[in-house]
Design an enzyme around this catalytic site. Structure first.
Site, PDB file in Angstrom:
ATOM      1  N   SER A 621       0.850  -1.192   0.000  1.00 20.51           N
ATOM      2  CA  SER A 621       0.000   0.000   0.000  1.00 20.51           C
ATOM      3  C   SER A 621       0.890   1.247   0.000  1.00 20.51           C
ATOM      4  O   SER A 621       1.700   1.425  -0.897  1.00 20.51           O
ATOM      5  CB  SER A 621      -0.943  -0.038   1.201  1.00 20.51           C
ATOM      6  OG  SER A 621      -1.953   0.932   1.075  1.00 20.51           O
ATOM      7  N   ASP A 712      -8.741  -5.342  -5.569  1.00 24.38           N
ATOM      8  CA  ASP A 712      -8.347  -4.211  -4.727  1.00 24.38           C
ATOM      9  C   ASP A 712      -9.028  -2.938  -5.221  1.00 24.38           C
ATOM     10  O   ASP A 712      -8.824  -2.510  -6.354  1.00 24.38           O
ATOM     11  CB  ASP A 712      -6.819  -4.058  -4.776  1.00 24.38           C
ATOM     12  CG  ASP A 712      -6.291  -2.997  -3.831  1.00 24.38           C
ATOM     13  OD1 ASP A 712      -7.096  -2.334  -3.151  1.00 24.38           O
ATOM     14  OD2 ASP A 712      -5.060  -2.837  -3.765  1.00 24.38           O
ATOM     15  N   HIS A 744      -7.382  -5.554  -1.161  1.00 23.84           N
ATOM     16  CA  HIS A 744      -6.177  -4.797  -0.815  1.00 23.84           C
ATOM     17  C   HIS A 744      -5.259  -5.550   0.144  1.00 23.84           C
ATOM     18  O   HIS A 744      -4.035  -5.455   0.050  1.00 23.84           O
ATOM     19  CB  HIS A 744      -6.598  -3.453  -0.207  1.00 23.84           C
ATOM     20  CG  HIS A 744      -5.487  -2.473  -0.058  1.00 23.84           C
ATOM     21  ND1 HIS A 744      -4.719  -2.040  -1.123  1.00 23.84           N
ATOM     22  CD2 HIS A 744      -5.006  -1.818   1.039  1.00 23.84           C
ATOM     23  CE1 HIS A 744      -3.816  -1.173  -0.693  1.00 23.84           C
ATOM     24  NE2 HIS A 744      -3.958  -1.021   0.613  1.00 23.84           N
TER      25      HIS A 744
END
Length: 768
Positions: A621, A712, A744
């Protein structure tokens, strides 16, 4: 004629040569041993005539089924005459089917088990007694869908006399157009009617990542005796959650208190995002009859929710004190007001009257304010990790909560009358301490470190009348965290410590909090071989306003056990260090955070803890944003890189993510809120590009592994794929692994396993 058997053609998995395949095999065997270590999700305690009983909810990956296996393990708590305590564990755990939710009643004499349906089946509610199922009710999907168990909208609450249960579930499915061979069919039609099919109907916006396909959360109440279910009426234009029963005098109207998020405006993603405005409301409970005779107008007004937190932009996790005279709640007002997805929290109190109707004019008392710049070694503010449903000591005003303090998780006592905060997990411990449950005035918790498997601890509170709440901790022998001899041996040779990293280039524009050192967790071998350093993996968390705690992580423990040191950097902007340090990052992503990581690497090199020629970097991320920035801005520093669902291109992300507001807040800082638009200008896009890793792609030389979840919504795979394709175009070594059903987190058991296996193999290949 003889039949000759053709020898089968041996083909290695894609991307693996014979040497890599051998590495793949040996590492997968070891990773399976780490993956099988269970995790305690939550715990409850029950009083009995012979003492206390604790029930632990435990999960363990089932790699073959690609699901987490969940089970219950119980233990009787025996207390000796010398304040000693021992746990007598059940011989075996009991497996709970997937989709099950368990909530004990206030007295502990009953247990609610909710079994969520598959597809369009009824939701099952079971009321368990000490030895059997006493009631079972099936709620039709025409009443509501699955009960929420997401930890955010989720809320299940028994009333005090255990006759009703309030809970949050999906609204029933809306009707959709039905078509036959003759075209559109008017009126209602059965789903299973032959010769017809259902259209899609109107698109409905959801709450983003992890919520696709979930319908609006609504509050329902079930009668425990009859099984009758009523929706709570009068709630409009709100997504609801975290419902609890409000204390009232006997014979008076009963009320429910819940959290409401506006649902009639643009819905940004809510997972991991505390910056969504929300408030506490009180609403009359169904089944509850008022003794007052009311006009129809008054009855409608009475059914409408009362907003209890008018003057504050965020209020959640409501908890009533044992005497019913105080309603305490957390607030993320700093997140809402600044637009950063997570920030320092505050704790507040509303004085509650059990004899009057809820009022929108109630005073909100600040119990624990936001800490801007903590003194060295002092309380840095609240960053609540775990808020128990029953967090109270017997004095009725001391709450036990867990929070983040620097790079560690700690257990705190908060006096909700005076605001005094006491740290009751050991102050000299570098381990993280996680709160599980209270047993009267005793605490059940577990502690761990990156190189130490969790251990259950039991504390006795030894004083609350003085300024400080003190606790005496005892070790509890447990069968839960037993692991293989191989894992135990490998971890016994590792150690971890926290390192303070001084801020470089302090300017006049920096606040005092942003000028203070940040932290990194260093995990390494206990002994060097001929003064040689193990190769280093720099580990970077996402967010960016998140934290990697000094607690046990199976995946990171695996990586350090195969011969790597870990440098886990909690750069400025992380939780746990005060609000000024956190708010120093928005507007400076791609520069301040990148420089903090580079300074941390140089710091451990200068300390003789790392070899500058053997450095790898791993992040997901925003940690992936940093990973791809680092290999572009410092192209000669890293031997290899790996990233999970990275943010590589802000111009591409802003139009495809469920949190476009994040792009504005982190790129433009405090100006982002006023600049936000769903149609970014060319000037905005140019700034986004300048802050993005892809702007440095021409300098990248480091081999990099991408691990992407196809579902995601937070950092859509298009940004990672664009970056990977651009690297391939220029001849840089790139490997991409795509997980079709993951979002995600990439946390489905097989995907999590395969991703960290490939990270280990990738680093072994490029940095032995």
């Amino acid at each position: 004629m003889e039949h000759a058997e053709a020898s089968p053609f041996k083909r290695s998995p894609l991307g693996l040569d014979e040497t890599s395949e051998e590495e793949y095999s040996s590492l997968s065997t070891l990773l399976q041993q780490f993956a099988s270590i269970p995790t305690i999700d939550k715990a409850w305690t029950f009083k009995s005539t012979s003492g206390s009983q604790c029930m632990f909810s435990i999960s363990q990956p089932n790699l073959f089924a690609n699901k987490n296996r969940r089970y219950i393990l119980s233990s009787y708590i025996s207390k000796g005459s010398t304040n000693g305590v021992s746990f007598q564990w059940a011989a075996f755990p009991i497996e709970m089917p997937g989709g099950s939710i368990m909530v004990p009643s206030p007295s502990g004499s009953k247990l609610l088990v909710v079994r969520n349906p598959e597809k369009d089946s009824p939701t099952k509610f079971e009321i368990w007694g000490p030895s059997r199922v006493e009631k079972e009710f099936h709620v039709s999907p025409s009443v509501h869908g699955s009960v929420y168990s997401d930890g955010w909208f989720e809320g299940i609450s028994w009333n005090d006399d255990e006759t009703f249960i309030a809970y949050v579930a999906e609204e029933p499915a809306p009707s959709k157009p039905v078509f036959t061979n003759s075209g559109y069919k008017k009126g209602n039609s059965s789903d299973k009617e032959c010769g017809s099919w259902k259209g899609q109907g109107d698109w409905e916006e959801d709450w983003g990542e992890t919520y696709p396909g979930k319908r609006e959360p609504a509050i329902f109440v079930i009668n425990v005796n009859s099984g009758e279910v009523h929706p709570v009426e009068g709630i409009k234009r709100l997504s609801v959650g975290q419902v609890v029963w409000a204390p009232t005098s006997k014979g008076l109207q009963q009320y429910l208190v819940f959290v409401g998020w506006p649902s009639d405006t643009r819905k940004f993603g809510i997972k991991y995002c505390y910056n969504r405005p929300c408030a506490l409301y009180a609403v009359r409970a169904p089944f509850s009859k008022s003794e007052d005779h009311q006009s129809e107008t008054n009855a409608i007004e009475e059914a409408s929710p009362v907003k209890l937190t008018q003057r504050i932009s965020s209020a959640f996790f409501p908890r009533f004190s044992p005497d019913g005279k105080a309603l305490v709640f957390l607030s993320a007002k700093s997140s809402v007001d600044s637009w950063v997805h997570s920030a320092t929290q505050s704790l507040h109190r509303i004085d509650w009257s059990i004899d009057r109707k809820p009022s929108p004019d109630a005073d909100i008392v600040d119990v624990v304010p936001i800490v801007m710049c903590p003194e060295d070694g002092c309380f840095p503010g609240l960053y609540s990790v775990n808020f128990l449903s029953k967090p109270w000591l017997s004095d009725g005003y001391s709450m036990i909560v867990s929070s983040v303090w620097g790079s560690t998780e700690v257990i705190l006592s908060v006096n909700v009358l005076s605001g005094k905060v006491s740290r009751i997990s050991p102050g000299n411990s570098s381990f993280s301490w996680s709160l599980l449950a209270l047993d009267g005035d005793n605490i059940i918790a577990f502690c761990s470190s990156p190189s130490d498997i969790p251990e259950i601890k039991y504390s006795s509170i030894v004083g609350t009348s003085s300024a400080e709440v003190l606790a005496s901790w005892q070790d509890i022998t447990s069968p839960i965290y037993r692991c293989s001899e191989k894992v135990t041996s490998l971890l016994s040779s590792r150690q971890s410590s926290s390192i303070k990293i001084p801020v470089k280039d302090i300017s006049e524009n920096l606040t005092a909090g942003a000028s203070k050192p940040y932290e990194a967790i260093f995990v390494s071998s206990k002994c060097k071989s001929h003064d040689l350093c193990d190769p280093l993996i720099v580990v970077l968390h996402g967010g960016p306003h998140f934290i990697t705690l000094s607690s046990f992580s199976k995946s990171l423990a695996f990586l350090c056990s195969i011969g790597y040191s870990l440098l886990i950097v909690n750069y400025r902007g992380s939780l746990g260090f005060g609000e000024e340090a956190l708010q120093s990052l928005p507007g400076k992503i791609g520069s301040q955070d990148v420089n903090d990581v580079l300074a941390a690497i140089d710091h451990v090199i200068d300390m003789g803890l790392a070899d500058p020629s053997k450095i790898n970097v791993l992040g997901g991320s925003h940690g992936g944003f940093l990973t791809t920035h680092l290999i572009g801005q410092a192209p000669d520093k890293f031997a290899a890189a790996a990233t999970r669902n990275p943010v590589c291109s802000l111009p591409l992300m802003v139009g495809t993510t469920d949190i476009p507001d994040w792009c504005y807040a982190e790129t433009f800082g405090h100006l982002g809120k006023s600049m936000f638009t769903e149609a970014p200008s060319s000037e905005h896009l140019a700034v986004f590009h300048s802050k993005s890793p892809i702007s440095h792609i021409s300098k990248v030389k480091t081999p990099i592994l991408f691990l992407l979840g196809a579902k995601d919504l937070r950092a859509p795979i298009c940004t990672g794929l664009q970056y990977a394709r651009a690297l391939k175009e220029k001849g840089t070594e790139v490997k991409v692994q795509l997980f079709p059903e993951d979002n995600h987190a990439i946390d489905r058991p097989q995907s999590d396993f395969e991703s960290f296996l490939n990270i280990g193999v990738w680093f072994k290949k490029h940095c032995k």
